[in-house]
Design a protein around this motif. Structure first.
Motif, PDB file in Angstrom:
ATOM      1  N   ASP A  87       0.811  -1.225   0.000  1.00 15.37           N
ATOM      2  CA  ASP A  87       0.000   0.000   0.000  1.00 15.37           C
ATOM      3  C   ASP A  87       0.840   1.269   0.000  1.00 15.37           C
ATOM      4  N   ARG A  88       2.164   1.145  -0.131  1.00 16.95           N
ATOM      5  CA  ARG A  88       3.051   2.308  -0.120  1.00 16.95           C
ATOM      6  C   ARG A  88       4.410   1.930  -0.710  1.00 16.95           C
ATOM      7  N   GLU A  89       5.203   2.943  -1.034  1.00 17.01           N
ATOM      8  CA  GLU A  89       6.548   2.704  -1.542  1.00 17.01           C
ATOM      9  C   GLU A  89       7.492   2.289  -0.416  1.00 17.01           C
ATOM     10  N   SER A  90       8.575   1.634  -0.796  1.00 21.64           N
ATOM     11  CA  SER A  90       9.659   1.289   0.123  1.00 21.64           C
ATOM     12  C   SER A  90      10.951   1.895  -0.408  1.00 21.64           C
ATOM     13  N   PHE A  91      11.819   2.312   0.517  1.00 21.36           N
ATOM     14  CA  PHE A  91      13.010   3.081   0.171  1.00 21.36           C
ATOM     15  C   PHE A  91      14.272   2.301   0.522  1.00 21.36           C
ATOM     16  N   PHE A  92      15.191   2.208  -0.468  1.00 22.86           N
ATOM     17  CA  PHE A  92      16.468   1.530  -0.278  1.00 22.86           C
ATOM     18  C   PHE A  92      17.601   2.424  -0.779  1.00 22.86           C
ATOM     19  N   LEU A  93      18.820   2.074  -0.380  1.00 18.44           N
ATOM     20  CA  LEU A  93      20.018   2.706  -0.913  1.00 18.44           C
ATOM     21  C   LEU A  93      20.876   1.645  -1.579  1.00 18.44           C
ATOM     22  N   LEU A  94      21.264   1.913  -2.813  1.00 19.10           N
ATOM     23  CA  LEU A  94      22.208   1.063  -3.522  1.00 19.10           C
ATOM     24  C   LEU A  94      23.576   1.720  -3.420  1.00 19.10           C
ATOM     25  N   SER A  95      24.471   1.110  -2.664  1.00 19.35           N
ATOM     26  CA  SER A  95      25.815   1.652  -2.461  1.00 19.35           C
ATOM     27  C   SER A  95      26.770   0.983  -3.437  1.00 19.35           C
ATOM     28  N   ASN A 153       2.294  14.423   4.378  1.00 15.18           N
ATOM     29  CA  ASN A 153       2.204  13.633   3.155  1.00 15.18           C
ATOM     30  C   ASN A 153       1.182  12.521   3.382  1.00 15.18           C
ATOM     31  N   ASP A 154      -0.004  12.689   2.828  1.00 14.14           N
ATOM     32  CA  ASP A 154      -1.065  11.698   2.997  1.00 14.14           C
ATOM     33  C   ASP A 154      -1.071  10.666   1.871  1.00 14.14           C
ATOM     34  N   SER A 155      -0.040  10.664   1.060  1.00  9.40           N
ATOM     35  CA  SER A 155       0.008   9.767  -0.096  1.00  9.40           C
ATOM     36  C   SER A 155       0.883   8.544   0.190  1.00  9.40           C
ATOM     37  N   PRO A 156       0.839   7.519  -0.670  1.00 15.12           N
ATOM     38  CA  PRO A 156       1.703   6.348  -0.506  1.00 15.12           C
ATOM     39  C   PRO A 156       3.073   6.498  -1.153  1.00 15.12           C
ATOM     40  N   TYR A 157       3.407   7.718  -1.592  1.00 13.54           N
ATOM     41  CA  TYR A 157       4.656   7.971  -2.311  1.00 13.54           C
ATOM     42  C   TYR A 157       5.677   8.698  -1.425  1.00 13.54           C
ATOM     43  N   ALA A 184       8.384  10.592   3.995  1.00 10.53           N
ATOM     44  CA  ALA A 184       7.926   9.225   3.794  1.00 10.53           C
ATOM     45  C   ALA A 184       6.417   9.180   3.582  1.00 10.53           C
ATOM     46  N   PRO A 185       5.904   8.105   2.997  1.00  6.48           N
ATOM     47  CA  PRO A 185       4.460   7.966   2.807  1.00  6.48           C
ATOM     48  C   PRO A 185       3.698   8.002   4.131  1.00  6.48           C
ATOM     49  N   PHE A 186       2.538   8.637   4.104  1.00  6.32           N
ATOM     50  CA  PHE A 186       1.633   8.692   5.259  1.00  6.32           C
ATOM     51  C   PHE A 186       2.359   9.176   6.517  1.00  6.32           C
TER      52      PHE A 186
END
Length: 221
Positions: A87-95, A153-157, A184-186
């Motif tokens: 229901d929302r995005e997930s955040f990662f880092l590519l090192s 931020n009330d969005s899933p983005y 972050a989302p929500f």
């Protein structure tokens, strides 16, 4: 006398972020070696937030790559299909770090530069990133002195903003601009601009799109 040799020949085709479409099972990332010598590159994937204890539901297929001089190579990121919210995005880092060669001379320091690239996993979500930006709500922070504002931020983005500045109605800046923030989302983010302790009339910022392009915006408070 000590000399240094910095290797910074790796690029990513102009990209600073990548969007992993949830409809796909993998994402390919291309690396360019713009140097005159082969480059050994190490790639690792991390959670983008501070919680690094959770199991990572993604894997990089080639954590080590040898890229020929003026050549290209690619790595693929795989998602196991479970472990991330739908229901929302997930955040990662590519090192991505270029492993320096062994020093060929005495008193020579090799410095390895690390690139941290944003990776956003995006499941099928309603609306769009632009829609989410339009709904971003700013209001004076109820728990902070004048000059502090709460962004909701009330969005899933995930929303990435740069050069966030407070201005009066005449367009004059108050304090120093905040170079970068990510909401972050929500969730809500409390913005406190250094050097500004009075109510503002406008907020100006640049919004970073999926392609990494900054788009200037300004809203009245």
């Amino acid at each position: 006398m000590v000399s240094t040799n910095v290797q910074a020949e790796i690029s990513f085709g102009g990209f600073t972020r990548f969007i992993f479409d949830g409809k796909q099972k993998s994402l390919m990332v291309t690396l360019d070696n713009e140097g005159d010598a082969p480059a050994l590159v190490q790639s690792l994937l991390h959670w983008g937030d501070q919680d690094q204890v959770r199991d990572l539901p993604m894997v990089v297929n080639k954590p080590l790559l040898l890229i020929p001089a003026h050549g290209k190579a690619s790595l693929t990121i795989f998602y196991q299909g479970v472990g991330l919210p739908s229901d929302r995005e997930s955040f990662f880092l590519l090192s991505v770090m270029q492993v320096p060669e062994k020093p060929r001379q005495e008193n020579n320091i090799q410095i390895a530069l690390q690139h941290n690239l944003k990776l956003i996993f995006r499941p099928k979500l309603p609306g769009s990133l632009e829609d989410a930006l339009e709904k971003l709500h700013w209001a004076p922070s109820p728990k902070a002195p004048p000059g502090a504002y709460l962004a909701r931020n009330d969005s899933p983005y995930y929303l990435t903003l740069t050069e966030v500045a407070l201005r009066d109605r005449a367009g004059n800046s108050c304090g120093e601009a905040v170079e970068h923030l990510m909401i972050a989302p929500f969730s809500s983010y409390e913005l406190q601009v250094p050097g500004c302790s009075k109510a503002a009339g406008q907020i100006a910022y640049k919004f970073i799109s999926d392609s990494g392009i900054a788009h200037a915006r300004q809203i009245d408070l």
